[in-house]
Design an enzyme around this catalytic site. Sequence first.
Site, PDB file in Angstrom:
ATOM      1  N   TYR A  65       0.863  -1.175   0.000  1.00  8.75           N
ATOM      2  CA  TYR A  65       0.000   0.000   0.000  1.00  8.75           C
ATOM      3  C   TYR A  65       0.900   1.226   0.000  1.00  8.75           C
ATOM      4  O   TYR A  65       1.608   1.511   0.968  1.00  8.75           O
ATOM      5  CB  TYR A  65      -0.900   0.045   1.239  1.00  8.75           C
ATOM      6  CG  TYR A  65      -1.903  -1.090   1.344  1.00  8.75           C
ATOM      7  CD1 TYR A  65      -2.319  -1.812   0.218  1.00  8.75           C
ATOM      8  CD2 TYR A  65      -2.453  -1.437   2.571  1.00  8.75           C
ATOM      9  CE1 TYR A  65      -3.249  -2.842   0.332  1.00  8.75           C
ATOM     10  CE2 TYR A  65      -3.390  -2.452   2.686  1.00  8.75           C
ATOM     11  CZ  TYR A  65      -3.770  -3.156   1.559  1.00  8.75           C
ATOM     12  OH  TYR A  65      -4.690  -4.176   1.680  1.00  8.75           O
ATOM     13  N   PHE A 215     -13.217  -5.091   1.971  1.00  4.71           N
ATOM     14  CA  PHE A 215     -14.361  -4.336   1.438  1.00  4.71           C
ATOM     15  C   PHE A 215     -15.611  -4.554   2.310  1.00  4.71           C
ATOM     16  O   PHE A 215     -16.731  -4.773   1.801  1.00  4.71           O
ATOM     17  CB  PHE A 215     -14.677  -4.728  -0.008  1.00  4.71           C
ATOM     18  CG  PHE A 215     -13.594  -4.408  -1.009  1.00  4.71           C
ATOM     19  CD1 PHE A 215     -12.616  -3.458  -0.729  1.00  4.71           C
ATOM     20  CD2 PHE A 215     -13.546  -5.042  -2.245  1.00  4.71           C
ATOM     21  CE1 PHE A 215     -11.615  -3.155  -1.654  1.00  4.71           C
ATOM     22  CE2 PHE A 215     -12.562  -4.746  -3.184  1.00  4.71           C
ATOM     23  CZ  PHE A 215     -11.591  -3.809  -2.893  1.00  4.71           C
ATOM     24  N   PRO A 216     -15.494  -4.488   3.655  1.00  5.86           N
ATOM     25  CA  PRO A 216     -16.678  -4.702   4.504  1.00  5.86           C
ATOM     26  C   PRO A 216     -17.771  -3.664   4.262  1.00  5.86           C
ATOM     27  O   PRO A 216     -18.947  -3.929   4.518  1.00  5.86           O
ATOM     28  CB  PRO A 216     -16.123  -4.599   5.931  1.00  5.86           C
ATOM     29  CG  PRO A 216     -14.882  -3.766   5.794  1.00  5.86           C
ATOM     30  CD  PRO A 216     -14.301  -4.133   4.453  1.00  5.86           C
ATOM     31  N   GLY A 218     -18.023  -2.220   1.221  1.00  5.36           N
ATOM     32  CA  GLY A 218     -18.184  -2.149  -0.232  1.00  5.36           C
ATOM     33  C   GLY A 218     -16.933  -1.698  -0.950  1.00  5.36           C
ATOM     34  O   GLY A 218     -16.887  -1.664  -2.166  1.00  5.36           O
ATOM     35  N   PHE A 220     -14.033   0.505  -2.648  1.00  2.48           N
ATOM     36  CA  PHE A 220     -13.830   1.817  -3.287  1.00  2.48           C
ATOM     37  C   PHE A 220     -15.166   2.500  -3.613  1.00  2.48           C
ATOM     38  O   PHE A 220     -15.229   3.715  -3.743  1.00  2.48           O
ATOM     39  CB  PHE A 220     -12.976   1.664  -4.552  1.00  2.48           C
ATOM     40  CG  PHE A 220     -11.574   1.211  -4.240  1.00  2.48           C
ATOM     41  CD1 PHE A 220     -10.650   2.096  -3.691  1.00  2.48           C
ATOM     42  CD2 PHE A 220     -11.173  -0.102  -4.460  1.00  2.48           C
ATOM     43  CE1 PHE A 220      -9.358   1.690  -3.382  1.00  2.48           C
ATOM     44  CE2 PHE A 220      -9.888  -0.525  -4.155  1.00  2.48           C
ATOM     45  CZ  PHE A 220      -8.976   0.377  -3.618  1.00  2.48           C
ATOM     46  N   THR A 221     -16.223   1.693  -3.755  1.00  6.75           N
ATOM     47  CA  THR A 221     -17.558   2.267  -3.947  1.00  6.75           C
ATOM     48  C   THR A 221     -18.424   1.788  -2.789  1.00  6.75           C
ATOM     49  O   THR A 221     -19.035   0.726  -2.852  1.00  6.75           O
ATOM     50  CB  THR A 221     -18.181   1.762  -5.276  1.00  6.75           C
ATOM     51  OG1 THR A 221     -17.199   1.846  -6.284  1.00  6.75           O
ATOM     52  CG2 THR A 221     -19.396   2.570  -5.643  1.00  6.75           C
ATOM     53  N   LEU A 223     -21.150   0.726  -0.071  1.00 10.34           N
ATOM     54  CA  LEU A 223     -22.488   0.166  -0.291  1.00 10.34           C
ATOM     55  C   LEU A 223     -23.549   1.258  -0.374  1.00 10.34           C
ATOM     56  O   LEU A 223     -23.547   2.195   0.431  1.00 10.34           O
ATOM     57  CB  LEU A 223     -22.865  -0.747   0.882  1.00 10.34           C
ATOM     58  CG  LEU A 223     -22.039  -2.019   1.058  1.00 10.34           C
ATOM     59  CD1 LEU A 223     -22.293  -2.615   2.447  1.00 10.34           C
ATOM     60  CD2 LEU A 223     -22.396  -3.021  -0.031  1.00 10.34           C
TER      61      LEU A 223
END
Length: 295
Positions: A65, A215-216, A218, A220-221, A223
């Site tokens: 990262y 992605f809990p 969602g 980068f976009t 939920l």
Amino acid sequence: MSEAMLGGRFTFPGASLTVGRIGYGAMQLAGPGVFGPPKDPEVAIAVLREAVAAGVNHIDTSDYYGPHVTNQIIRQALHPYPSELVIVTKLGARRPPDKSWQPANSPRDLTAGVHDNLRNLGLAALDVVNYRAMGSVHGPKEGSIAEPVTALADLKREGLIRHIGLSNVTAVQLAEAQAITDVVCVQNNYNLAHRHDDALIHDLARQGIAYVPFFPLGGFTPLQSSTLSDVAGRLGSTPMQVALAWLLQRSPNILLIPGTSSLAHLRENLAAGQLTLSPPILEELDGIAAAAAEH
Ligand SMILES: NC(=O)c1ccc[n+]([C@@H]2O[C@H](COP(=O)([O-])OP(=O)(O)OC[C@H]3O[C@@H](n4cnc5c(N)ncnc54)[C@H](OP(=O)(O)O)[C@@H]3O)[C@@H](O)[C@H]2O)c1
């Protein structure tokens, strides 16, 4: 912050490592596109310090990262580390200057990656290292992971890694890795709308292995769903808090690592541990996955 507020505790199998079920994912701190420089280094440091001050003792990171940037910020913000802090890192990728994500999974890459993590985090040994299989764009892809997992098991024997986890893997790949070494956690893409790992979560819970959704919220976009907003409104909470509370209630081996570069969002996410969702609400939320599956 009380244990209840951090969603209770979880002990990794065969390990003396116990963490609060609400942790923190540091990926967003690297900067836009997970490539340095960070959006605001001062805020990044403040987010990490506030998370730990609030009781977070599980931070998820990677030396790719940034690259290197996120680990360097963690070190700057938190070193010397509190004894109860568990930093989980991952190997298997690299970020060339074109900002793409490329596999870096040869034994040589993995050894170099361990040393990069140790140097940038300022540690003598890494608590948990996830082997991140690169899979396909959409998720895991079958194929042997024996070579990289064996390389990590060798690094564990050398004392540079304490525990091994896996990321972006299938049940078949998990079984292959478990024939080589103990696995303490699996980190795959999973959230309210994306539930492909239901059977795997059940199996890991039976074995006492942590399942740590990436992605809990969602990813980068984040939920977006009218059902989620309606439920949140009725409960006097926010959609992201409902999404996190749902994960906490989904299975006791699920650990949260929501990512944020915002102090306000951090506070909101940590407070999700106080929210309890009733069975009718859980049933209502199932509609989100059904709707997502139709698209
Ligand atoms: N193993 C893997 O392959 C893999 C892949 C991806 C991620 N990860 C790990 O998983 C962690 C979590 O994943 P993630 O950060 O990609 O995705 P995420 O936690 O699902 O979502 C992060 C996004 O949600 C926003 N957000 C966070 N809290 C919010 C809130 N309360 N209200 C509104 N928006 C909010 C963040 O923006 P703001 O910064 O503006 O809050 C960011 O855009 C990462 O930090 C990383 O450590 C692992």
